[in-house]
Design a protein around this motif. Structure first.
Motif, PDB file in Angstrom:
ATOM      1  N   GLY A  65      -8.097   0.506  -3.002  1.00  0.00           N
ATOM      2  CA  GLY A  65      -8.160  -0.831  -3.575  1.00  0.00           C
ATOM      3  C   GLY A  65      -7.510  -0.862  -4.909  1.00  0.00           C
ATOM      4  N   ALA A  66      -7.419   0.174  -5.831  1.00  0.00           N
ATOM      5  CA  ALA A  66      -6.810   0.461  -6.777  1.00  0.00           C
ATOM      6  C   ALA A  66      -5.540   0.745  -6.991  1.00  0.00           C
ATOM      7  N   GLY A  67      -4.867   0.741  -5.719  1.00  0.00           N
ATOM      8  CA  GLY A  67      -3.488   1.136  -5.946  1.00  0.00           C
ATOM      9  C   GLY A  67      -3.286   2.317  -5.665  1.00  0.00           C
ATOM     10  N   TYR A  68      -2.047   2.938  -6.159  1.00  0.00           N
ATOM     11  CA  TYR A  68      -1.659   4.498  -6.183  1.00  0.00           C
ATOM     12  C   TYR A  68      -2.185   5.286  -7.414  1.00  0.00           C
ATOM     13  N   THR A  69      -3.004   6.442  -7.467  1.00  0.00           N
ATOM     14  CA  THR A  69      -3.334   7.011  -8.360  1.00  0.00           C
ATOM     15  C   THR A  69      -3.110   8.503  -8.121  1.00  0.00           C
ATOM     16  N   ARG A  70      -2.964   9.273  -9.508  1.00  0.00           N
ATOM     17  CA  ARG A  70      -3.065  10.673  -9.459  1.00  0.00           C
ATOM     18  C   ARG A  70      -4.093  11.127 -10.363  1.00  0.00           C
ATOM     19  N   THR A  71      -4.696  12.067  -9.847  1.00  0.00           N
ATOM     20  CA  THR A  71      -5.914  12.742 -10.572  1.00  0.00           C
ATOM     21  C   THR A  71      -5.561  13.861 -10.837  1.00  0.00           C
ATOM     22  N   ARG A 130       5.272   1.470  -0.149  1.00  0.00           N
ATOM     23  CA  ARG A 130       5.028   0.118  -0.063  1.00  0.00           C
ATOM     24  C   ARG A 130       3.826  -0.422  -1.161  1.00  0.00           C
ATOM     25  N   VAL A 131       2.829   0.643  -1.336  1.00  0.00           N
ATOM     26  CA  VAL A 131       1.807   0.192  -2.021  1.00  0.00           C
ATOM     27  C   VAL A 131       2.162   0.076  -3.601  1.00  0.00           C
ATOM     28  N   ARG A 132       3.038   0.948  -3.965  1.00  0.00           N
ATOM     29  CA  ARG A 132       3.701   0.934  -5.489  1.00  0.00           C
ATOM     30  C   ARG A 132       4.432  -0.141  -5.625  1.00  0.00           C
ATOM     31  N   LYS A 133       5.082  -0.945  -4.527  1.00  0.00           N
ATOM     32  CA  LYS A 133       5.817  -1.838  -4.805  1.00  0.00           C
ATOM     33  C   LYS A 133       5.305  -3.347  -4.519  1.00  0.00           C
ATOM     34  N   GLN A 134       4.286  -3.222  -3.653  1.00  0.00           N
ATOM     35  CA  GLN A 134       3.682  -4.400  -2.968  1.00  0.00           C
ATOM     36  C   GLN A 134       2.238  -4.613  -3.288  1.00  0.00           C
TER      37      GLN A 134
END
Length: 265
Positions: A67-73, A173-177
């Motif tokens: 729900g927070a989109g795309y993340t890198r940890t 798709r998540v990154r764009k939309q």
């Protein structure tokens, strides 16, 4: 009260469950390069269980879609993190040495089908195709352990690569939309697990629920001046099954046999 209920409730002579009804495993994250050039595990989500990591060795990255989109940890020794159901997660092994202790909510439930891999939509929409893509051959039927391990590793790698294929498309798709595009995956995941889910209740009932109820009774007793449960104090240990590590979704797994736990001394 059944034997598992007695165990979870901590009755004398029974083996109490691991704290919180969780399961623990030691994970060596795959160092196999995927089609996109990154090494690591199979992207997937859990439909009912929260998962936690403690990094014990190596360097890596956790990619997530939620729900927070795309993340890198970033991951390094001492990193502690956890994520809730519906979080698509992909472990990337940066230096080839990434090892984690994995704490899994609802022991036994993920193995019962709680995890759903991020295959392309046509595979997710076909339960038979999904099952074929996900299957790992059993140890039996091979001439020796080396042959069995090679076959299992090959199947795990093919499964991982197919999940990465679907994940890369989904990530874009998540990154764009935005995270709303995850709804298609969530719908497919629910369809895949719905027939199994009714049988999952016992994992929760014999683990987290009963342990919470046990603590409630202990606190209530203490408030009344009753510490009878303290007389049942003991130390327990569990062994890891012999043989090679299992080929899990994200790497080679050492899984402790919590059902076979036994007292120390």
């Amino acid at each position: 009260m059944t034997a598992p209920e007695a165990a979870a409730a901590g009755h004398a002579g029974a083996i109490p469950g691991f704290p919180g009804g969780t399961a623990v495993s030691h994970l060596h994250v795959y160092d196999w390069p995927a089609p996109d050039g990154l090494s690591g595990g199979s992207p997937h989500l859990h439909t009912a269980s929260t998962e936690g990591y403690v990094v014990v060795r190596g360097e890596g990255v956790l990619e997530t879609l939620s729900g927070a989109g795309y993340t890198r940890t970033p991951l390094g020794p001492g990193t502690l993190l956890w994520f809730t159901p519906g979080t698509v997660h992909r472990l990337v092994n940066v230096d080839g040495e990434l090892e984690l202790l994995v704490v899994m909510q609802n022991a036994g439930l993920p193995e019962a089908g709680d995890a759903v891999l991020t295959y392309p939509p046509d595979v997710l929409a076909d339960p038979d195709a999904y099952a074929r893509a996900t299957a790992i051959p059993a140890w039996t039927g091979f001439a020796d352990a080396a042959s069995a391990h090679a076959a299992m590793a090959s199947a795990a790698r093919q499964r991982r690569d197919l999940a990465v294929e679907g994940y890369v498309r989904l990530r874009e798709r998540v990154r764009k939309q935005g995270p709303g595009t995850l709804d298609e995956l969530y719908g497919a995941a629910v369809d895949l697990v719905r027939d199994k889910a009714a049988g999952w209740h016992h994992h929760w009932e014999r683990g987290p629920r009963l342990q919470a109820e046990t603590t409630r009774r202990h606190i209530g007793g203490l408030a009344e001046g009753d510490g009878a449960h303290l007389r049942d104090s003991a130390v327990y240990t569990a062994d890891s099954p012999p043989g090679p590590r299992r080929t899990g979704m994200c790497g080679l797994l050492k899984v402790w046999d919590l059902d076979g736990a036994h007292p120390v001394g």
